[in-house]
Design an enzyme around this catalytic site. Structure first.
Site, PDB file in Angstrom:
ATOM      1  N   SER A 176       0.735  -1.195   0.062  1.00 31.69           N
ATOM      2  CA  SER A 176       0.172  -0.018   0.031  1.00 31.69           C
ATOM      3  C   SER A 176       0.884   0.994  -0.101  1.00 31.69           C
ATOM      4  O   SER A 176       2.166   1.198   0.563  1.00 31.69           O
ATOM      5  CB  SER A 176      -0.723   0.047   1.304  1.00 31.69           C
ATOM      6  OG  SER A 176      -1.368   1.362   1.514  1.00 31.69           O
ATOM      7  N   TYR A 200       0.703   0.054  10.728  1.00 31.21           N
ATOM      8  CA  TYR A 200       0.210  -0.358   9.289  1.00 31.21           C
ATOM      9  C   TYR A 200       0.986  -0.115   8.373  1.00 31.21           C
ATOM     10  O   TYR A 200       1.660  -1.134   7.328  1.00 31.21           O
ATOM     11  CB  TYR A 200      -1.244   0.467   8.922  1.00 31.21           C
ATOM     12  CG  TYR A 200      -1.789   0.121   7.617  1.00 31.21           C
ATOM     13  CD1 TYR A 200      -2.165  -1.331   7.093  1.00 31.21           C
ATOM     14  CD2 TYR A 200      -2.021   0.973   6.558  1.00 31.21           C
ATOM     15  CE1 TYR A 200      -2.647  -1.443   5.922  1.00 31.21           C
ATOM     16  CE2 TYR A 200      -2.262   0.715   5.360  1.00 31.21           C
ATOM     17  CZ  TYR A 200      -2.782  -0.500   4.928  1.00 31.21           C
ATOM     18  OH  TYR A 200      -3.123  -0.788   3.803  1.00 31.21           O
TER      19      TYR A 200
END
Length: 320
Positions: free
Chosen positions: A158, A183
């Site tokens: 991502s 994350y």
């Protein structure tokens, strides 16, 4: 020599769909494995691959839900797998290896994002454990079945990797938890995994890629409140997208991982980070819109993470 982070002019772009990148490709006779292949981008990836003739194995933490989501798709099978549980990973891999089949495509699409502080296994931070360590163990355990001379392993990362490199002194966030930086670290780990796997596997003809699928609203956002998504400017107070053009559809979001897994344009290449169906350039300081951070494609950090991951999981298919 590693593939440079430079566009190759794929002919596709941000609005291309998985069906677009597969047009004219026949995947009959090929076997793919897609983690998370029954929800969000993973579901669209499974549909696209199966539609092009591939058989697809979908390991799922919730197999009943997976079977319901995939009902009616020919050539798709479901098995049980919890990436946050290394015993579950081992058991799934043993079942698959016992089938005697070989894999042409492995796509690590499952993941969690910005969850509350959660511990799994021996106290590991859940995002790093699920998004990275589970996939690391899975690919290493499945290595005997990954077809030499053409297989591809695709690690879905991502743009969130911009938020953090690897926190070598505290990868499990024991000294204070930040859900977005955690994350980010996990997504950096996804890229570094592909970088080092490609180095280890390329002589066998197996190549690895990482990618940013784009901004898409899917069940990945399940840990975010409406207020958080409003604050980030994604939706308004009524739940409507503030800027529909800022987000891809799931079909568009699945395109880059499908392209990574199948495109002839990537033959002979690997160990790179992709976005919008092309190889991404380096991220520019102060510009969070795209590109890959140096810390995510550093070969030394990739090798260091591989050693740490092998130590934590007890698995390394390439150990001397």
């Amino acid at each position: 020599m590693s593939t440079p982070q430079a566009e190759i002019g794929s002919g596709f772009g941000a609005r291309s769909t998985a069906a677009d990148v597969l047009a004219g490709l026949d995947l009959t006779g090929r076997l793919a494995l897609v983690t998370g292949g029954y929800s969000g981008l993973g579901l669209e990836t499974t549909r696209a691959l199966a539609g092009a003739g591939a058989r697809v194995v979908v390991p799922a933490r919730r197999p009943d839900a997976a079977r319901e989501a995939l009902a009616g798709l020919a050539g798709v099978e479901v098995d049980e797998l919890d990436l946050g549980d290394l015993e579950s990973v081992r058991a799934f891999a043993e079942r698959f290896l016992a089938s005697g089949r070989t894999l042409d495509i492995v796509i690590g699409s499952a993941g969690i994002m910005a969850c509350p502080e959660t511990r799994v296994g021996p106290g590991w931070e859940a995002q790093f454990a699920t998004n990275h360590l589970g996939h690391f163990a899975l690919v290493n355990r499945l290595w005997p079945a990954i077809e030499p001379g053409g297989a591809r392993v695709v690690s879905v990362s991502s743009r969130g990797h911009h938020a953090s490199g690897i926190r070598w002194d505290d990868v499990h966030w024991r000294a204070g938890y930040d859900k977005w930086r955690a994350y980010g670290q996990a997504k950096t780990a996804n890229v570094l995994f592909a970088v080092h796997l490609d180095r280890l596997a390329r002589d066998r003809g197996v190549r690895a890629f990482a990618l940013h699928p784009g901004g898409i609203l899917t069940p990945l956002q399940r840990h975010l409140s409406t207020a958080e998504m409003v604050e980030r400017g994604w939706i308004d107070e009524d739940g409507r997208l503030r800027d529909p053009d800022a987000f891809k559809t799931p079909e568009q979001g699945a395109a880059t991982q499908v392209w990574a897994a199948t495109s002839p344009r990537l033959d002979g290449l690997g160990g790179v980070y992709l976005e919008d169906c092309d190889i991404a350039g380096p991220a520019t300081d102060g510009d969070a819109r795209g590109g890959v951070k140096d810390w995510a494609v550093d070969p030394a950090q990739a090798a260091r993470l591989w050693r740490l991951s092998a130590e934590l999981t007890g698995v390394d298919a390439f150990a001397a």
